[in-house]
Scaffold this motif. Structure first.
Motif, short mmCIF file in Angstrom:
data_model
loop_
_atom_site.label_atom_id
_atom_site.label_comp_id
_atom_site.label_asym_id
_atom_site.label_seq_id
_atom_site.Cartn_x
_atom_site.Cartn_y
_atom_site.Cartn_z
N ALA B 63 2.10 -8.52 0.38
CA ALA B 63 1.98 -7.60 -0.76
C ALA B 63 1.50 -8.35 -2.00
O ALA B 63 0.71 -7.84 -2.79
CB ALA B 63 3.32 -6.93 -1.02
N VAL B 66 -2.24 -8.97 -1.67
CA VAL B 66 -2.98 -7.74 -1.97
C VAL B 66 -3.02 -7.49 -3.48
O VAL B 66 -4.07 -7.21 -4.05
CB VAL B 66 -2.35 -6.53 -1.23
N ALA B 67 -1.87 -7.63 -4.12
CA ALA B 67 -1.79 -7.37 -5.56
C ALA B 67 -2.72 -8.30 -6.33
O ALA B 67 -3.40 -7.89 -7.27
CB ALA B 67 -0.35 -7.53 -6.04
N TRP B 70 -6.28 -7.22 -5.99
CA TRP B 70 -6.57 -6.04 -6.81
C TRP B 70 -6.87 -6.42 -8.26
O TRP B 70 -7.65 -5.77 -8.95
CB TRP B 70 -5.38 -5.08 -6.79
N ARG B 180 -6.66 0.08 -3.98
CA ARG B 180 -5.72 0.16 -5.11
C ARG B 180 -5.62 1.61 -5.56
O ARG B 180 -6.64 2.26 -5.82
CB ARG B 180 -6.24 -0.71 -6.25
N VAL B 196 2.88 -2.02 -2.42
CA VAL B 196 2.11 -2.31 -1.20
C VAL B 196 3.07 -2.33 -0.01
O VAL B 196 3.98 -3.14 0.04
CB VAL B 196 1.40 -3.67 -1.32
N SER B 200 0.62 -0.41 5.28
CA SER B 200 -0.72 -0.34 4.68
C SER B 200 -1.50 -1.61 4.97
O SER B 200 -2.73 -1.61 4.98
CB SER B 200 -0.63 -0.10 3.17
N MET B 201 -0.79 -2.70 5.20
CA MET B 201 -1.47 -3.97 5.49
C MET B 201 -1.75 -4.14 6.99
O MET B 201 -2.45 -5.06 7.40
CB MET B 201 -0.65 -5.15 4.95
N LEU B 208 -1.82 4.56 -0.87
CA LEU B 208 -0.65 4.10 -1.59
C LEU B 208 -0.60 4.85 -2.91
O LEU B 208 -1.61 5.37 -3.37
CB LEU B 208 -0.75 2.60 -1.84
N GLY B 213 6.29 2.57 -2.12
CA GLY B 213 6.48 1.13 -2.04
C GLY B 213 7.70 0.68 -1.28
O GLY B 213 8.50 1.50 -0.84
#
Lengths: 121, 215
Positions: B63, B66-67, B70, B180, B196, B200-201, B208, B213
């Protein structure tokens, strides 16, 4: 150590489907505490009392009842017992923490981080 | 110095130090190294204990990756080009073997990951695989009828959106970079990471939202 004493070092049980640890340092804290009790540096009962006191303090301070709060309390308990029973004063620990911080800052990405890199100024 | 410059400098500073572990991790490391020097702790014993529980470390790392992607276009470009290299800057311990390839979802493309052979999974960033990932049903059907499987996970795709299914191996693992969601402008990395979800991953969840979350 008896099984019931060992259980005092077990991770906090997550909600169903949730991982027990969010971060590796959380596992590290419990691992060190378990090892110190195994070596009779402090007793399992002392660990329980110290961790319990930290958790009560966190609750009294309005911290949420979640893994993050729990493991910060465990770290505080370990720091406190390492000070009273392991001869690691807060000052020594602060210095060493800074040395590790510098070691990370001085080491290029991808290379193993060694404490020596943080001791040099 | 303009305001813009100082912001830029702050950003560079953050990037330079982005592989710095969080404060409690540094303190735990400091404690361990001091106790090892005193002969009170055997590093091998600590290692062994952590190995026993390391499978319990969850998808928060993914997560975070990913963040950051983004928020930081340069990181995202590196992540898509060489996932293994990009995540090295997080200093995750126990990164396991094999390479990591990151797959970006777009408006017209949905990626979904499976391991048809067994349950190869990017443990270093997602922790232990969920039970459904290991089932024979998912392993077989993800390839054969991905849209039907996605529908069971609550993902409705229109005919325009292409689905690509990626079969993991022990040498090559995959991580889906979800889109995102709107309404998250200006959020910091921690706040973004919290929305995240694990699925989703893996690609069994698509949309999302700011209110979702921790799945």
């Amino acid at each position: 150590m008896s099984p019931s004493e060992q259980s005092r070092f077990a991770p906090r049980e997550g909600a169903e489907g949730d991982p027990v640890f969010d971060e590796p340092w959380q596992a590290q804290v419990l691992a060190i505490a378990f090892r110190l009790a195994e070596q009779n540096v402090f007793s399992p009962a002392q660990w329980s009392q110290t961790l319990g006191a930290e958790l009560s303090a966190a609750a009294a301070a309005g911290k949420p009842d979640n893994p993050d709060t729990y493991y910060h309390a465990a770290l505080a308990a370990l720091e406190s017992l390492a000070g009273s029973h392991g001869g690691v004063s807060e000052e020594i620990l602060d210095d060493r923490t800074e040395a590790w911080r510098r070691a990370y800052q001085n080491t290029p990405h991808g290379n193993p981080v060694k404490l020596e890199a943080g001791l040099k100024r | 110095m303009t305001k813009h410059d100082s912001r830029k400098i702050q950003q560079i500073h953050e990037e330079l130090h982005s592989h710095l572990p969080p404060e409690p991790a540094l303190r735990a490391k400091a404690l361990e190294s001091l106790l090892v020097e005193k002969g009170l702790v055997d590093p091998q014993a600590i290692e062994t204990w952590i190995e026993v529980y390391s499978e319990e470390i969850g998808p928060k790392r993914g997560a975070k990756v990913v963040a950051r992607a983004w928020r930081d276009p340069a990181f995202k470009a590196l992540l898509l080009e060489d996932g293994t290299k990009a995540i090295a800057q997080f200093d995750f311990v126990g990164h396991g073997g094999g390479h990591l390839k990151v797959l970006e979802n777009t408006d017209k493309l949905h990626n979904m990951v499976v391991c048809t052979l067994c349950s190869c999974y990017p443990i270093s960033v997602l922790g232990v695989p969920p039970n459904w990932y290991k089932t024979a049903a998912y392993r077989a059907r993800a390839i054969r009828e991905p849209r039907a499987v996605l529908k069971e996970f609550g993902v409705e795709l229109d005919g325009e959106t292409e689905v690509r299914v990626w079969d993991s191996t022990s040498e090559l693992r995959y991580l889906v970079l979800p889109q995102r969601p709107d309404g998250t402008d200006g959020w910091d990395e921690d706040r973004l990471a919290a929305i995240v979800t694990r699925n989703s991953m893996i690609g069994t969840e698509r949309d999302l939202g700011p209110g979702k979350g921790n799945g």
